[in-house]
Design a protein around this motif. Sequence first.
Motif, PDB file in Angstrom:
ATOM      1  N   LYS A  68      37.230  49.962  77.374  1.00 31.88           N
ATOM      2  CA  LYS A  68      36.596  51.246  77.720  1.00 31.88           C
ATOM      3  C   LYS A  68      37.264  51.851  78.949  1.00 31.88           C
ATOM      4  O   LYS A  68      37.510  53.068  79.012  1.00 31.88           O
ATOM      5  CB  LYS A  68      35.104  51.012  77.982  1.00 31.88           C
ATOM      6  CG  LYS A  68      34.344  52.224  78.513  1.00 31.88           C
ATOM      7  CD  LYS A  68      34.255  53.330  77.477  1.00 31.88           C
ATOM      8  CE  LYS A  68      33.409  54.486  77.977  1.00 31.88           C
ATOM      9  NZ  LYS A  68      33.362  55.613  77.022  1.00 31.88           N
ATOM     10  N   GLU A  69      37.590  51.015  79.929  1.00 32.16           N
ATOM     11  CA  GLU A  69      38.261  51.491  81.131  1.00 32.16           C
ATOM     12  C   GLU A  69      39.642  52.045  80.796  1.00 32.16           C
ATOM     13  O   GLU A  69      40.093  53.032  81.385  1.00 32.16           O
ATOM     14  CB  GLU A  69      38.381  50.342  82.143  1.00 32.16           C
ATOM     15  CG  GLU A  69      38.862  50.754  83.522  1.00 32.16           C
ATOM     16  CD  GLU A  69      37.835  51.572  84.292  1.00 32.16           C
ATOM     17  OE1 GLU A  69      38.242  52.260  85.251  1.00 32.16           O
ATOM     18  OE2 GLU A  69      36.640  51.527  83.936  1.00 32.16           O
ATOM     19  N   ASP A  70      40.314  51.418  79.827  1.00 32.66           N
ATOM     20  CA  ASP A  70      41.656  51.859  79.442  1.00 32.66           C
ATOM     21  C   ASP A  70      41.631  53.174  78.669  1.00 32.66           C
ATOM     22  O   ASP A  70      42.466  54.062  78.901  1.00 32.66           O
ATOM     23  CB  ASP A  70      42.337  50.787  78.580  1.00 32.66           C
ATOM     24  CG  ASP A  70      42.730  49.565  79.388  1.00 32.66           C
ATOM     25  OD1 ASP A  70      42.762  49.654  80.631  1.00 32.66           O
ATOM     26  OD2 ASP A  70      42.977  48.505  78.775  1.00 32.66           O
ATOM     27  N   PHE A  71      40.695  53.305  77.719  1.00 29.31           N
ATOM     28  CA  PHE A  71      40.710  54.446  76.796  1.00 29.31           C
ATOM     29  C   PHE A  71      39.693  55.532  77.144  1.00 29.31           C
ATOM     30  O   PHE A  71      39.640  56.572  76.464  1.00 29.31           O
ATOM     31  CB  PHE A  71      40.468  53.952  75.365  1.00 29.31           C
ATOM     32  CG  PHE A  71      41.624  53.177  74.798  1.00 29.31           C
ATOM     33  CD1 PHE A  71      42.668  53.837  74.148  1.00 29.31           C
ATOM     34  CD2 PHE A  71      41.684  51.805  74.920  1.00 29.31           C
ATOM     35  CE1 PHE A  71      43.738  53.134  73.620  1.00 29.31           C
ATOM     36  CE2 PHE A  71      42.745  51.081  74.398  1.00 29.31           C
ATOM     37  CZ  PHE A  71      43.789  51.745  73.748  1.00 29.31           C
ATOM     38  N   LYS A  72      38.859  55.256  78.152  1.00 30.78           N
ATOM     39  CA  LYS A  72      37.904  56.249  78.662  1.00 30.78           C
ATOM     40  C   LYS A  72      36.998  56.779  77.539  1.00 30.78           C
ATOM     41  O   LYS A  72      36.437  56.026  76.781  1.00 30.78           O
ATOM     42  CB  LYS A  72      38.661  57.393  79.353  1.00 30.78           C
ATOM     43  CG  LYS A  72      39.617  56.934  80.440  1.00 30.78           C
ATOM     44  CD  LYS A  72      38.930  56.185  81.552  1.00 30.78           C
ATOM     45  CE  LYS A  72      39.942  55.770  82.633  1.00 30.78           C
ATOM     46  NZ  LYS A  72      39.327  54.956  83.687  1.00 30.78           N
ATOM     47  N   GLU A  73      36.924  58.120  77.445  1.00 30.87           N
ATOM     48  CA  GLU A  73      35.976  58.751  76.529  1.00 30.87           C
ATOM     49  C   GLU A  73      36.416  58.706  75.078  1.00 30.87           C
ATOM     50  O   GLU A  73      35.651  59.109  74.179  1.00 30.87           O
ATOM     51  CB  GLU A  73      35.746  60.211  76.940  1.00 30.87           C
ATOM     52  CG  GLU A  73      35.211  60.371  78.354  1.00 30.87           C
ATOM     53  CD  GLU A  73      33.945  59.546  78.586  1.00 30.87           C
ATOM     54  OE1 GLU A  73      33.081  59.548  77.689  1.00 30.87           O
ATOM     55  OE2 GLU A  73      33.825  58.903  79.647  1.00 30.87           O
ATOM     56  N   LYS A  74      37.613  58.216  74.817  1.00 29.48           N
ATOM     57  CA  LYS A  74      38.083  58.131  73.428  1.00 29.48           C
ATOM     58  C   LYS A  74      37.310  57.089  72.632  1.00 29.48           C
ATOM     59  O   LYS A  74      37.295  57.126  71.406  1.00 29.48           O
ATOM     60  CB  LYS A  74      39.574  57.798  73.395  1.00 29.48           C
ATOM     61  CG  LYS A  74      40.471  58.922  73.928  1.00 29.48           C
ATOM     62  CD  LYS A  74      41.937  58.521  73.828  1.00 29.48           C
ATOM     63  CE  LYS A  74      42.833  59.631  74.368  1.00 29.48           C
ATOM     64  NZ  LYS A  74      44.272  59.256  74.288  1.00 29.48           N
ATOM     65  N   VAL A  75      36.701  56.133  73.343  1.00 36.36           N
ATOM     66  CA  VAL A  75      35.994  55.062  72.649  1.00 36.36           C
ATOM     67  C   VAL A  75      34.521  55.073  73.022  1.00 36.36           C
ATOM     68  O   VAL A  75      34.122  55.580  74.074  1.00 36.36           O
ATOM     69  CB  VAL A  75      36.599  53.679  72.996  1.00 36.36           C
ATOM     70  CG1 VAL A  75      38.075  53.627  72.629  1.00 36.36           C
ATOM     71  CG2 VAL A  75      36.367  53.320  74.455  1.00 36.36           C
ATOM     72  N   CYS A  76      33.726  54.487  72.138  1.00 35.83           N
ATOM     73  CA  CYS A  76      32.304  54.279  72.408  1.00 35.83           C
ATOM     74  C   CYS A  76      32.092  52.785  72.577  1.00 35.83           C
ATOM     75  O   CYS A  76      32.311  52.007  71.636  1.00 35.83           O
ATOM     76  CB  CYS A  76      31.463  54.809  71.257  1.00 35.83           C
ATOM     77  SG  CYS A  76      29.695  54.451  71.421  1.00 35.83           S
ATOM     78  N   ALA A  77      31.696  52.378  73.763  1.00 25.51           N
ATOM     79  CA  ALA A  77      31.439  50.974  74.044  1.00 25.51           C
ATOM     80  C   ALA A  77      29.967  50.686  73.744  1.00 25.51           C
ATOM     81  O   ALA A  77      29.075  51.165  74.453  1.00 25.51           O
ATOM     82  CB  ALA A  77      31.766  50.656  75.494  1.00 25.51           C
ATOM     83  N   VAL A  78      29.715  49.904  72.708  1.00 22.64           N
ATOM     84  CA  VAL A  78      28.343  49.598  72.316  1.00 22.64           C
ATOM     85  C   VAL A  78      27.885  48.394  73.139  1.00 22.64           C
ATOM     86  O   VAL A  78      28.006  47.238  72.732  1.00 22.64           O
ATOM     87  CB  VAL A  78      28.249  49.307  70.808  1.00 22.64           C
ATOM     88  CG1 VAL A  78      26.796  49.046  70.406  1.00 22.64           C
ATOM     89  CG2 VAL A  78      28.817  50.475  70.009  1.00 22.64           C
ATOM     90  N   THR A  79      27.373  48.687  74.320  1.00 22.00           N
ATOM     91  CA  THR A  79      26.866  47.642  75.216  1.00 22.00           C
ATOM     92  C   THR A  79      25.360  47.507  75.039  1.00 22.00           C
ATOM     93  O   THR A  79      24.735  48.251  74.271  1.00 22.00           O
ATOM     94  CB  THR A  79      27.193  47.994  76.669  1.00 22.00           C
ATOM     95  OG1 THR A  79      26.547  49.230  77.007  1.00 22.00           O
ATOM     96  CG2 THR A  79      28.697  48.152  76.870  1.00 22.00           C
ATOM     97  N   SER A  80      24.773  46.560  75.770  1.00 23.92           N
ATOM     98  CA  SER A  80      23.322  46.358  75.657  1.00 23.92           C
ATOM     99  C   SER A  80      22.543  47.579  76.143  1.00 23.92           C
ATOM    100  O   SER A  80      21.419  47.821  75.703  1.00 23.92           O
ATOM    101  CB  SER A  80      22.909  45.117  76.454  1.00 23.92           C
ATOM    102  OG  SER A  80      23.281  45.259  77.817  1.00 23.92           O
ATOM    103  N   SER A  81      23.139  48.332  77.048  1.00 24.16           N
ATOM    104  CA  SER A  81      22.446  49.510  77.587  1.00 24.16           C
ATOM    105  C   SER A  81      22.572  50.731  76.686  1.00 24.16           C
ATOM    106  O   SER A  81      21.859  51.727  76.871  1.00 24.16           O
ATOM    107  CB  SER A  81      22.992  49.844  78.980  1.00 24.16           C
ATOM    108  OG  SER A  81      24.385  50.142  78.914  1.00 24.16           O
ATOM    109  N   ALA A  82      23.496  50.691  75.704  1.00 20.09           N
ATOM    110  CA  ALA A  82      23.690  51.837  74.808  1.00 20.09           C
ATOM    111  C   ALA A  82      22.633  51.810  73.704  1.00 20.09           C
ATOM    112  O   ALA A  82      22.473  50.796  73.017  1.00 20.09           O
ATOM    113  CB  ALA A  82      25.085  51.805  74.204  1.00 20.09           C
ATOM    114  N   SER A  83      21.926  52.923  73.522  1.00 20.65           N
ATOM    115  CA  SER A  83      20.899  53.017  72.484  1.00 20.65           C
ATOM    116  C   SER A  83      21.528  53.531  71.184  1.00 20.65           C
ATOM    117  O   SER A  83      22.674  54.003  71.165  1.00 20.65           O
ATOM    118  CB  SER A  83      19.793  53.966  72.924  1.00 20.65           C
ATOM    119  OG  SER A  83      20.299  55.296  73.022  1.00 20.65           O
ATOM    120  N   GLU A  84      20.752  53.460  70.105  1.00 22.26           N
ATOM    121  CA  GLU A  84      21.237  54.008  68.825  1.00 22.26           C
ATOM    122  C   GLU A  84      21.492  55.508  68.951  1.00 22.26           C
ATOM    123  O   GLU A  84      22.466  56.036  68.386  1.00 22.26           O
ATOM    124  CB  GLU A  84      20.208  53.730  67.730  1.00 22.26           C
ATOM    125  CG  GLU A  84      20.102  52.269  67.350  1.00 22.26           C
ATOM    126  CD  GLU A  84      19.064  52.031  66.275  1.00 22.26           C
ATOM    127  OE1 GLU A  84      18.847  52.949  65.445  1.00 22.26           O
ATOM    128  OE2 GLU A  84      18.458  50.945  66.262  1.00 22.26           O
TER     129      GLU A  84
END
Length: 631
Positions: A68-84
Amino acid sequence: MEHLPLTRKSKTEKFDAVLRRSGYGEFIPSNTIINKRFPNFGATHSEISCHRHSIVILPFITIVEVKKEDFKEKVCAVTSSASEDDIVDYLQNTKGWQKLLVVPEGFPKLIRALRKFDPYYRENYFVLYDEFDRIIHNALFRKEFVRCLKEVLMFTNKAMVSATAVELDFEEFSDFRRLDVSPDYTDYKVDLNVVVTNNVRTSARNLLNYCNGEGPRLIFTNCTKTIEYLSQLDFIKDDYTIFCSEDLDRKYFALNDIKCVKNSIADQKYSKFNFFTSRFYTGVDILIDGPSPDVFMITNVPKAFQSIIDPRCDALQIYGRSRNGVNSFTHITSLTYSSENKNESFIMSKFQHERITLETWKNTMLTLGDSGEQEEIEGLIKKSYSSPVVDDDPFVRPYYREHIIQQRKLRYFYESAKNLKNGYSKMDQFNLTFDTVIQRWSDLDKEHSFRLSAEVKRKSYAQLLDLALFKMVRPGTSMTQQELNRVIDIVRKDEPLTFECYRLFGLEYLKQLKFSQPKMRDALFRHKKTDKHQLILMLDRIISEFQIGNHYYCDDISKKLKAIYEEYQYESAPGVIKTAVATDIERYFECVRRNSKQKIDGIYKSYYIINKPKYKISDDLSFLSKDKGNN
């Protein structure tokens, strides 16, 4: 499964270039298992960068954070804090190709979001299961690694990739192809120094202290006590960082007042000494500016089996974490010295027996009407480490089975230096050097050694001797006879019983005795009773000590025989030197006992006149048969 070759022309050629040159075009081909063989090859990067919608399943959240740090907003990091809803929002508002990065535990949440956004998601998204060997290696520790695979296999386009690929001989992969990368250049192997030691802490301390590299030290170990010990050393404590999960920090390091703990490497800031637990072994990009780091792996068995480094996957993955290369690569380890002579056929045979037993128990449990009996059998099944092989879900059972087998094979590697060397050699990825470092308990480790049980101490000294002799006889060893003598002197002085038993019986027999002092003494006693050579020497010594025609007072006879019994360790019971009495002389000589007619030191003393020995020197041993009744 069909195996197809891919050739890498040089160290700098990346995975996408190999694909294009091999006729596969821009994209990772579907229904493939890719054994990329080389970490830092760019396979994951190529999928995130290519022109199609992608889901990339990564083994650890730390890898997701770095990508995520490398690709920034190009990717969606589905972490525990990310909701559906957060995921759906990314899908609705992202222009261009969508790239979803997720760990297995977050995969169900991602699928629920995709169903809301695109009912044809299985056709429209390509799934790359990265570092898929973790499906097997983590099957029981993180069961979602296997469970999410059901959904992955329903996608039209999917692939698995790893630098340390395992064979997936399962029905669901029957229509897959396997792409095996091989080097078309000679200097592809990694230099690795394996240090086998009897004292992991002291050896690690010394190697870290005297390492002359200018770069930072990257220390990979899953033994928290080793990290705690090393991080508090004088030359480390002012410049270190521990990288681990928040849970491990809360449950161990925080409780022990260990500071400088981080849960992510996203900021790519490092200290002189950096400790990494297993969540950082795979897939994480460590970027070091300046001189290349010295990389250390530390295995502390049998005290911390969770710290075992798998030579089939962990070692190469750890080497690949430093994206700008390494200055040196070292594995420091102890060994388990198992008393079982195990090999792969033994492991498989034992496992099959356990599996059949568990299946029989489970089938019996299902036929019982009595709930109490059912609970009792169910309790027995749950206590078995192999219980997952009778899981109710038939899809996951083969993966649990393979995990258990691989874990047992892994322990087998650490039962001897030879086994460990063979484990590394099978990989054909390393230029190995093996060294044996033998430590006496150092001053800093005395407290630790004093806490050990007597049995463990005896075991440690026997292993120390065994390591020294192994190193002495190994071809090309650097160990001198003087160094070996030093080890022998240490053990002979500190543990004379262990030294004598090892000398006579060897390490394997001592394992059978479980290093029990009474059992060792009994074995030594029984051996001495049958050791004719030793008894002949003692008899010769007695005959030589007393002169024919001379007379000897009884107390002098007792003193002389006592000294000889002690010299030859002549025992009347295990660990008990026989008590010398004057009448013993009658067993060795024809002699006459007289009472003195004059007082000596105020008393009348008895004495013996020695006529002749009953036995010839180094000849007749018949007197030994009389010995049993006189002890």
